[in-house]
Enzyme design. Sequence first.
Site, PDB file in Angstrom:
ATOM      1  N   CYS A   1      -1.359  32.053 -20.730  1.00 43.38           N
ATOM      2  CA  CYS A   1      -0.084  31.377 -20.437  1.00 43.38           C
ATOM      3  C   CYS A   1      -0.367  29.880 -20.259  1.00 43.38           C
TER       4      CYS A   1
ATOM      5  N   CYS B   1       9.795  29.115 -19.684  1.00 39.80           N
ATOM      6  CA  CYS B   1       9.052  29.742 -20.794  1.00 39.80           C
ATOM      7  C   CYS B   1       9.515  29.213 -22.148  1.00 39.80           C
TER       8      CYS B   1
ATOM      9  N   CYS C   1      -6.401  43.328 -15.376  1.00 41.28           N
ATOM     10  CA  CYS C   1      -6.376  42.521 -16.606  1.00 41.28           C
ATOM     11  C   CYS C   1      -5.602  41.254 -16.294  1.00 41.28           C
TER      12      CYS C   1
ATOM     13  N   CYS D   1       8.079  30.001 -25.923  1.00 39.31           N
ATOM     14  CA  CYS D   1       6.670  30.454 -25.855  1.00 39.31           C
ATOM     15  C   CYS D   1       6.609  31.962 -25.595  1.00 39.31           C
TER      16      CYS D   1
ATOM     17  N   CYS E   1      -1.309  40.125 -24.878  1.00 40.04           N
ATOM     18  CA  CYS E   1      -1.498  41.423 -24.192  1.00 40.04           C
ATOM     19  C   CYS E   1      -2.227  42.396 -25.127  1.00 40.04           C
TER      20      CYS E   1
ATOM     21  N   ASP F   1       2.488  43.392  -0.758  1.00 42.92           N
ATOM     22  CA  ASP F   1       2.191  44.415  -1.737  1.00 42.92           C
ATOM     23  C   ASP F   1       1.952  45.774  -1.078  1.00 42.92           C
TER      24      ASP F   1
ATOM     25  N   CYS G   1      -2.347  38.244 -19.778  1.00 43.56           N
ATOM     26  CA  CYS G   1      -0.996  37.673 -19.895  1.00 43.56           C
ATOM     27  C   CYS G   1      -0.844  36.431 -19.036  1.00 43.56           C
TER      28      CYS G   1
ATOM     29  N   CYS H   1      -0.246  49.037 -19.576  1.00 46.77           N
ATOM     30  CA  CYS H   1      -0.873  47.831 -19.001  1.00 46.77           C
ATOM     31  C   CYS H   1      -2.293  48.178 -18.517  1.00 46.77           C
TER      32      CYS H   1
HETATM   33  C1  B12 Z   1       3.985  48.202  -9.500  1.00 50.10           C
HETATM   34  C2  B12 Z   1       3.232  46.892  -9.594  1.00 50.10           C
HETATM   35  C3  B12 Z   1       2.405  46.718 -10.692  1.00 50.10           C
HETATM   36  C4  B12 Z   1       2.385  47.654 -11.883  1.00 50.10           C
HETATM   37  C5  B12 Z   1       3.651  47.393 -12.743  1.00 50.10           C
HETATM   38  C6  B12 Z   1       3.863  45.905 -13.058  1.00 50.10           C
HETATM   39  C7  B12 Z   1       5.278  45.509 -13.366  1.00 50.10           C
HETATM   40  N1  B12 Z   1       5.418  44.440 -14.119  1.00 50.10           N
HETATM   41  O1  B12 Z   1       6.241  46.134 -12.901  1.00 50.10           O
HETATM   42  C8  B12 Z   1       1.031  47.307 -12.554  1.00 50.10           C
HETATM   43  C9  B12 Z   1      -0.057  48.231 -12.033  1.00 50.10           C
HETATM   44  C10 B12 Z   1       1.019  47.385 -14.082  1.00 50.10           C
HETATM   45  C11 B12 Z   1       0.817  45.902 -12.022  1.00 50.10           C
HETATM   46  C12 B12 Z   1       0.017  44.966 -12.641  1.00 50.10           C
HETATM   47  C13 B12 Z   1      -0.171  43.688 -12.158  1.00 50.10           C
HETATM   48  N2  B12 Z   1       0.175  43.214 -10.948  1.00 50.10           N
HETATM   49 CO1  B12 Z   1       1.357  44.150  -9.735  1.00 50.10          CO
HETATM   50  N3  B12 Z   1       2.638  44.847  -8.544  1.00 50.10           N
HETATM   51  C14 B12 Z   1       3.371  45.906  -8.595  1.00 50.10           C
HETATM   52  C15 B12 Z   1       4.321  45.946  -7.394  1.00 50.10           C
HETATM   53  C16 B12 Z   1       3.758  46.931  -6.360  1.00 50.10           C
HETATM   54  C17 B12 Z   1       5.773  46.318  -7.739  1.00 50.10           C
HETATM   55  C18 B12 Z   1       6.340  45.601  -8.977  1.00 50.10           C
HETATM   56  C19 B12 Z   1       7.717  46.091  -9.341  1.00 50.10           C
HETATM   57  O2  B12 Z   1       8.594  46.170  -8.497  1.00 50.10           O
HETATM   58  N4  B12 Z   1       7.921  46.443 -10.634  1.00 50.10           N
HETATM   59  C20 B12 Z   1       9.211  46.836 -11.146  1.00 50.10           C
HETATM   60  C21 B12 Z   1       9.768  45.680 -11.989  1.00 50.10           C
HETATM   61  C22 B12 Z   1      11.181  46.063 -12.481  1.00 50.10           C
HETATM   62  O3  B12 Z   1       9.897  44.569 -11.109  1.00 50.10           O
HETATM   63  P1  B12 Z   1       8.977  43.243 -11.186  1.00 50.10           P
HETATM   64  O4  B12 Z   1       7.682  43.576 -11.809  1.00 50.10           O
HETATM   65  O5  B12 Z   1       8.964  42.595  -9.857  1.00 50.10           O
HETATM   66  O6  B12 Z   1       9.743  42.360 -12.242  1.00 50.10           O
HETATM   67  C23 B12 Z   1      10.681  41.347 -11.927  1.00 50.10           C
HETATM   68  C24 B12 Z   1      10.791  40.416 -13.129  1.00 50.10           C
HETATM   69  O7  B12 Z   1      10.450  41.125 -14.264  1.00 50.10           O
HETATM   70  C25 B12 Z   1      12.256  39.968 -13.101  1.00 50.10           C
HETATM   71  N5  B12 Z   1      12.980  40.075 -14.365  1.00 50.10           N
HETATM   72  C26 B12 Z   1      12.488  39.791 -15.569  1.00 50.10           C
HETATM   73  N6  B12 Z   1      13.414  39.959 -16.490  1.00 50.10           N
HETATM   74  C27 B12 Z   1      14.539  40.330 -15.878  1.00 50.10           C
HETATM   75  C28 B12 Z   1      15.803  40.619 -16.409  1.00 50.10           C
HETATM   76  C29 B12 Z   1      16.821  40.987 -15.537  1.00 50.10           C
HETATM   77  C30 B12 Z   1      18.152  41.320 -16.103  1.00 50.10           C
HETATM   78  C31 B12 Z   1      16.581  41.055 -14.151  1.00 50.10           C
HETATM   79  C32 B12 Z   1      17.677  41.442 -13.235  1.00 50.10           C
HETATM   80  C33 B12 Z   1      15.287  40.778 -13.638  1.00 50.10           C
HETATM   81  C34 B12 Z   1      14.277  40.407 -14.511  1.00 50.10           C
HETATM   82  O8  B12 Z   1      12.870  40.724 -12.108  1.00 50.10           O
HETATM   83  C35 B12 Z   1      12.096  41.875 -11.853  1.00 50.10           C
HETATM   84  C36 B12 Z   1      12.525  42.479 -10.568  1.00 50.10           C
HETATM   85  O9  B12 Z   1      13.873  42.904 -10.709  1.00 50.10           O
HETATM   86  C37 B12 Z   1       4.244  44.458  -6.897  1.00 50.10           C
HETATM   87  C38 B12 Z   1       4.349  44.268  -5.386  1.00 50.10           C
HETATM   88  C39 B12 Z   1       5.782  44.470  -4.930  1.00 50.10           C
HETATM   89  N7  B12 Z   1       5.980  45.316  -3.931  1.00 50.10           N
HETATM   90  O10 B12 Z   1       6.690  43.860  -5.471  1.00 50.10           O
HETATM   91  C40 B12 Z   1       2.878  43.958  -7.431  1.00 50.10           C
HETATM   92  C41 B12 Z   1       2.814  42.531  -7.953  1.00 50.10           C
HETATM   93  C42 B12 Z   1       4.017  42.310  -8.829  1.00 50.10           C
HETATM   94  N8  B12 Z   1       1.622  42.551  -8.778  1.00 50.10           N
HETATM   95  C43 B12 Z   1       0.956  41.466  -8.787  1.00 50.10           C
HETATM   96  C44 B12 Z   1      -0.192  41.208  -9.596  1.00 50.10           C
HETATM   97  C45 B12 Z   1      -1.061  40.027  -9.213  1.00 50.10           C
HETATM   98  C46 B12 Z   1      -0.456  42.023 -10.704  1.00 50.10           C
HETATM   99  C47 B12 Z   1      -1.482  41.767 -11.821  1.00 50.10           C
HETATM  100  C48 B12 Z   1      -1.617  40.309 -12.238  1.00 50.10           C
HETATM  101  C49 B12 Z   1      -2.845  42.346 -11.372  1.00 50.10           C
HETATM  102  C50 B12 Z   1      -3.956  42.264 -12.396  1.00 50.10           C
HETATM  103  N9  B12 Z   1      -4.526  41.104 -12.646  1.00 50.10           N
HETATM  104  O11 B12 Z   1      -4.357  43.247 -12.958  1.00 50.10           O
HETATM  105  C51 B12 Z   1      -0.892  42.640 -12.961  1.00 50.10           C
HETATM  106  C52 B12 Z   1       0.149  41.875 -13.812  1.00 50.10           C
HETATM  107  C53 B12 Z   1       0.930  42.738 -14.757  1.00 50.10           C
HETATM  108  C54 B12 Z   1       2.303  42.140 -15.094  1.00 50.10           C
HETATM  109  N10 B12 Z   1       2.350  41.271 -16.092  1.00 50.10           N
HETATM  110  O12 B12 Z   1       3.307  42.474 -14.447  1.00 50.10           O
HETATM  111  C55 B12 Z   1       1.566  40.409  -7.872  1.00 50.10           C
HETATM  112  C56 B12 Z   1       2.305  39.365  -8.728  1.00 50.10           C
HETATM  113  C57 B12 Z   1       2.276  37.939  -8.193  1.00 50.10           C
HETATM  114  C58 B12 Z   1       3.044  37.025  -9.120  1.00 50.10           C
HETATM  115  N11 B12 Z   1       2.647  35.767  -9.156  1.00 50.10           N
HETATM  116  O13 B12 Z   1       3.967  37.421  -9.805  1.00 50.10           O
HETATM  117  C59 B12 Z   1       2.521  41.324  -6.970  1.00 50.10           C
HETATM  118  C60 B12 Z   1       3.816  40.639  -6.530  1.00 50.10           C
HETATM  119  C61 B12 Z   1       1.676  41.746  -5.750  1.00 50.10           C
HETATM  120  C62 B12 Z   1       1.520  40.618  -4.718  1.00 50.10           C
HETATM  121  N12 B12 Z   1       1.907  40.842  -3.481  1.00 50.10           N
HETATM  122  O14 B12 Z   1       1.079  39.533  -4.993  1.00 50.10           O
HETATM  123  N13 B12 Z   1       1.526  45.694 -10.874  1.00 50.10           N
END
Ligand code: B12
Length: 384
Positions: free
Chosen positions: A276, A216, A269, A219, A226, A161, A272, A242
Site C-alpha cells: 500500500c 485510496c 500476512c 489505487c 494479495c 481486539d 496488503c 486470507c
Molecule cells: C476477525 C478479524 C480478522 C480476520 C478477518 C479480517 C476482516 N477483514 O474482517 C482475519 C483473521 C483475516 C484478520 C486479519 C488481519 N487482521 Co484482524 N481483526 C479481526 C477482528 C477481530 C474483527 C474484524 C471484523 O469485525 N471483521 C468484519 C468486517 C465486516 O469488519 P472490518 O474488518 O472491521 O471491516 C470494516 C471495513 O471493511 C469498513 N468497510 C469497508 N467497506 C465498507 C462498505 C460499507 C457499505 C460499510 C458499511 C463498511 C465498509 O467497515 C467494516 C466494518 O463495518 C478485528 C478486531 C475487532 N474486534 O474489530 C481485528 C483487526 C481488524 N485486525 C487487525 C490486524 C492488524 C489484522 C492483520 C493486519 C493481521 C496480520 N498482519 O496478519 C490482518 C489484515 C487482514 C485485512 N486486510 O483485513 C487490526 C487492524 C488495525 C487497522 N489498522 O485496521 C484489528 C482492528 C485488531 C486491532 N485491535 O488492532 N483479522
Amino acid sequence: MTASVPPHNDTATPATPPLSTCELADLAREIKDWGDDLGFQQVGITDTDLTQGPGGDHEAHLNAWLDQGYQGEMGFMAKHGTKRTRPAELEPGTVRVISVRMDYLPEDMASIEVLRRPESAYVSRYALGRDYHKLMRKRLAALAKRIEERVGTIGYRAFVDSAPVMERALAQKAGLGWFGKNAMLLNPKAGSLFFLGELYTDLPLPVDAPFARDHCGSCNSCQVACPTGAIVDDGVVDARKCISYLTIELHGAIPEEHRRAMGNRIYGCDDCQLFCPFTRFANPTREDDFYPRHDLECAELLTLFAWGEQEFLDKTAGSAIRRIGYVRWLRNIAVALGNAPYSEAVEAALMARRAYPSELVREHVAWALAEQRDKAARRIATAG
Ligand code: B12
C-alpha cells in the site's frame, strides 16, 4: 482473543456529579493529551451509533459479511448478535467510545526483502515482539484512572481486539482514518501498521468528526498484491482465503489450493499493507516491547522448524504467536519449506518430522516433501 478489563463498578464510591458542557469539552482535550503521554499516537471520541453515518451501516455490512460465510471457522464473529454493533448492549450505560491507535512497526524491518528470500520465514510485523493485547489494555486502564482522578468514578471498560467490538468502524467514526480497499483502517500520516483499542464509557463527552475522506482513489495495489485473492471487493476480505486466517485462526488443514501462494509467510500476512503506498508513512513504534525477539524478523525457516516444543513455548512466551500452539507452528513452517527451493537440508528436515505424532503435521510435511521432490526432479530434468 483475549479477555477485556472487567467492567469498573465500584459501588462504594459516590457517583460523580454531572459535568457541564464546558467541563466535558476540557476533559476531552485532556484525555487526548493523556493518551499521548501514555504512548497512543491518536485518540478520538465517538458516539455508539454504528448503523448510520458517513461510514455506512456497519450492522448491515457485518451481517452481509457473515451471510457470505467470510468468517470461516471464526464462530466468535457471529456469536454475540447485536452486541458487536451496539456498544451499550455489550456494556450497559455506554454512551461514548474513546478510540485509540498505537504504531507497532519496528525500525529497519526490510520486510519485502524477507518475503523475497524463500529460505527465510516471514512473520507478520505486528507479532515480532510482545503481545499487544495486554500492553494496550493496561494503558487504556491507566487512561481511565487519570479520568477518574479528575472527575471521580466513571463507568468504563477497555478493549483491544478482545470482545465483540467493531474496532475499525468506531475508529473511523472517531476520526482516526478511512477504510482502505484492503479493509484496513488507514491514516494519511501513518499508513495502517497500528493497533486499535477502545474505552467504552458512560461519560457524555463531545464527539470528534468522523474521518471523511477516502484516500485510496483508483489505487488497488493491495488487491493486486494479495497472494490468495482474499480481498473480494473494496474493503471486503473473505477471511477463508486470507493468509492471516489460514496461518493463525484455522485449526485444521490449510486448503491445498492456498499452500503455494503462502510462500514463506508462517504467521499472518502483511502484503496488503506492505504494497500500500501509504505504508511509506508508517512511523516506527515507540514501544521497545514491539521490537523483534529471537531474530524473528528474518530467521531461517530451517532454524524455526528445528525448535522443539519446549523451545517454542519458551521463545514465544508473552508473544501473540504462542496462541497458535506448536502443532500449527510446525504445520505453517512445513508449508513454507515445501515452497522453498529444493535443498538436501530442507528435505532432511522434513524427513525428520515425517512421523511426527500429529496427523495434521504429518500431512503438511508429506505435502512439502512432495513439493520438494517435484522441484528436485524438475531440476534434474532441466540439467539433463
Ligand atoms: C476477525 C478479524 C480478522 C480476520 C478477518 C479480517 C476482516 N477483514 O474482517 C482475519 C483473521 C483475516 C484478520 C486479519 C488481519 N487482521 Co484482524 N481483526 C479481526 C477482528 C477481530 C474483527 C474484524 C471484523 O469485525 N471483521 C468484519 C468486517 C465486516 O469488519 P472490518 O474488518 O472491521 O471491516 C470494516 C471495513 O471493511 C469498513 N468497510 C469497508 N467497506 C465498507 C462498505 C460499507 C457499505 C460499510 C458499511 C463498511 C465498509 O467497515 C467494516 C466494518 O463495518 C478485528 C478486531 C475487532 N474486534 O474489530 C481485528 C483487526 C481488524 N485486525 C487487525 C490486524 C492488524 C489484522 C492483520 C493486519 C493481521 C496480520 N498482519 O496478519 C490482518 C489484515 C487482514 C485485512 N486486510 O483485513 C487490526 C487492524 C488495525 C487497522 N489498522 O485496521 C484489528 C482492528 C485488531 C486491532 N485491535 O488492532 N483479522
